[in-house]
Each structure stands twice: as C-alpha cells, then as structure tokens.
Write an enzyme that holds these catalytic residues in place. Structure first.
Site, PDB file in Angstrom:
ATOM      1  CD  GLU A  60      60.060  45.233   6.520  1.00  0.00           C
ATOM      2  OE1 GLU A  60      60.655  44.262   7.024  1.00  0.00           O
ATOM      3  OE2 GLU A  60      60.162  46.380   6.944  1.00  0.00           O
ATOM      4  CB  THR A  74      58.042  47.984  13.703  1.00  0.00           C
ATOM      5  OG1 THR A  74      59.430  48.287  13.685  1.00  0.00           O
ATOM      6  CG2 THR A  74      57.365  48.708  12.558  1.00  0.00           C
TER       7      THR A  74
END
Ligand code: HSE
Length: 324
Positions: free
Chosen positions: A145, A198
């Site tokens: 991530e 994101t």
C-alpha cells in the site's frame, strides 16, 4: 506484532504452482477513515505463483491492467511485498515466478492494489508451507500500500487478508480486530468511470478537525461497531455518516449527492464513498434491492455521460482462497 519467524520455512517437496484469489474491499465504511473495512465476494484479483530454480522474483505476466502496472519486480506492489516476506523469513534464496491477473479495475476505491498484494502474499505463504496465522502477513501487505499510494493504511489489506469486517484499533503497534456482522447485509457497489488516485484523494483531506466534528465522528464509529455486534441494521445505517472526509472527497465524484438520494429513496440502509473513491456503495437488507440500486445509479451516471461498473455482494468472510 513480530514479523520475524525463528522457524525457517521451506517449500514442501515437489512444490508446484498455485492460483490464489483475493477479494476487493470497501475501506473506511463511511465513518471509519483508515480504521474500518470489509471484504466483498466480487470483484477480486488472481495471482499464479510458481517456484523456480533461480533465486529472485520474476513477474512473467500481467493481464487485465491495460499495460498500467510495472513488470519490474522492484516496482510492482505484489513482488515488493512478497520480497519483504521472503527476506523476513530468511528465504531470499527462493526463486518465484508471478503472474498477476487483474480482474478488477485499478484506481477504483475498491482496494485493487490490496487484492493483488494479498493474493501474492497468500500464494507465497501457501507455496512455502508457512502455517503461521494470515494476520502475520499484514505488515508486508502494508508495504504494498505504501508503494501504491504513499501511505501504509491497512483498512483494505486487512479485510482482504482476513475476510469479513475488520477494525484497525491501532497502527503503532498494529492491532487488528475482526468484527461480527449481520448475515443479511448486502452491498451494492457502483464504480463510475472517473479517475480518483488514492494518493491525490488523501492529499485533499483536511489535517486539522474541529472538536465538534470529532465528537460526531467517534459517536458514529462507536454506533456502527455497536450495530455490527447487536445485529442492528438500522443502527448501522444511521451511524454511517462522515463529517470529516466525505464533504471534501465527494467533490471528486460526479453526481454523488444525487446518487445518495436515489439509493436512500430506493431503500438503502446507508450510502457512501468506498475507500478513496470514485466507487460508491450502499448497504441493503436484501440482494434484490442492491441490484435495483446499482442499475438505477448506472442509469443516472449514463445521463451524465459517465460509464460505470456495478457489483452486488454479501460480505466475504473467507478472504483469500487457493483456486488450484
Ligand atoms: N482509508 C484509505 C483512504 C483507503 O480513504 O485513503 C484507500 O482506499
């Protein structure tokens, strides 16, 4: 959480390739920014992994990404997290060939990179005959991530890895709790065809918040968690309100408030942004209402000249699974 293992894991003799599926996830669950998430049955990603004789990781194939993801193992979230996992277990000597088959859209707010990373880590763990708890893979999944969007939040990777509804009670140290959920809850997901990376969706969030907003938010988080434990779908619904992040991020999603109105009028329990968007989701009490909502929202987006993918799913309690 201790990532290191004293036991040197070894691939079972005659180890062969295997295919692993890991599910998409809805992070935040509206009020729980970075601390709540759940897994769905579809979509998800698949990884095929084989042991090779040459130490090191090779990504031999990626499909379904329209050429957007790097084959370079130093730049791909799957190989980078698997490499950390191998090193931590003293098995950097192992050779792995990875195929990544993207079965879900990238940049959707549905935990696309998490699904790939978790599929890769679970494949490596299975291939190596490592029987430690899947939760031990979380720190490695967070590396993926970090690489994908500059921040190692766990509200996508944790539910992808553990299945079900998950609370990240603390990041330092990592403390992850699986929550119960009502069995009859369905999730209607609509992914509008607009780009919301994101990394950028995190940059626009306010750094400072008002105490009165914090009070509203933690009341809602506690209400949602209570509703999950009490099987109280109405409490879950009225708790899923976000005064901190949604007011800012909703600007990136065309027709967001109209979609909410449509979904709620059609009987949704709640409606909000999935992860950092642009996907939106609604909880419903039955599958048919979820299907009707996705169709209606798709039609609404079409009027704005925006295409959309839709999914309907119950909550996935299984997490990653070996397909063969
Ligand atoms: N909690 C993360 C965020 C999830 O909202 O940025 C990203 O999908």
């Amino acid at each position: 959480m201790d990532n290191k293992s004293d036991k040197k894991i070894s691939p079972p003799l005659g180890g062969r390739g295997l295919k692993v599926f890991a599910p998409a996830t809805v992070a935040n669950v509206v009020c729980g920014f970075d601390v709540l998430g759940f897994a769905v049955n579809e979509p998800g990603d698949e990884v095929i992994m084989r042991l090779t004789n040459k130490p090191g990781i090779v990504i031999s194939k990626i499909t379904g990404d329209n050429g957007r993801l790097p084959l370079d193992p130093k730049k791909n979230t799957v190989s980078v997290s698997v490499e950390h996992y191998l090193k931590s277990n003293g098995r950097a000597d192992i050779g792995l060939d990875i195929e990544l088959h993207k079965k879900m859209p990238i940049g959707s707010g549905l935990g696309s990179s998490s699904a790939s990373t978790v599929a890769g880590l679970y494949a490596a763990k299975t291939l190596l005959g490592d029987d430690t708890d899947a939760v031990k893979l979380l720190p490695f999944a967070r590396k993926g991530e970090e690489m994908a969007c500059g921040h190692g939040h766990a509200d996508n990777v944790a539910p992808a890895l553990l299945g079900g509804f998950v609370l990240i009670r603390s990041y330092e140290p990592l403390d992850v709790i699986k929550l119960p959920h009502p069995k009859g809850l369905f999730c209607a997901i609509v992914f509008p065809d607009v780009d919301v990376p994101t990394r950028e969706a995190r940059q626009i969030i306010r750094n400072k918040i008002q105490m009165k907003d914090a009070v509203t938010q933690w009341g809602n988080i506690a209400g949602l968690v209570s509703g999950l434990f009490m099987n109280d779908i109405d409490l879950i619904g009225r708790s899923m309100q976000d005064v901190l992040v949604e007011p800012v991020r909703s600007m990136l999603i065309p027709g967001f408030y109209q979609m909410r109105e449509i979904a709620m009028e059609m009987g949704a329990v709640s409606f909000g942004i999935s992860g950092s968007g642009p996907s939106v989701f609604a909880f419903t009490k039955d599958e048919q209402t979820a299907m009707q909502i996705t169709q209606k929202l798709k039609q609404h987006l079409a009027k704005l000249n925006i295409g959309a993918n839709t999914y309907v799913s119950s909550i996935n309690d299984e997490g990653p699974k070996v397909l063969g």
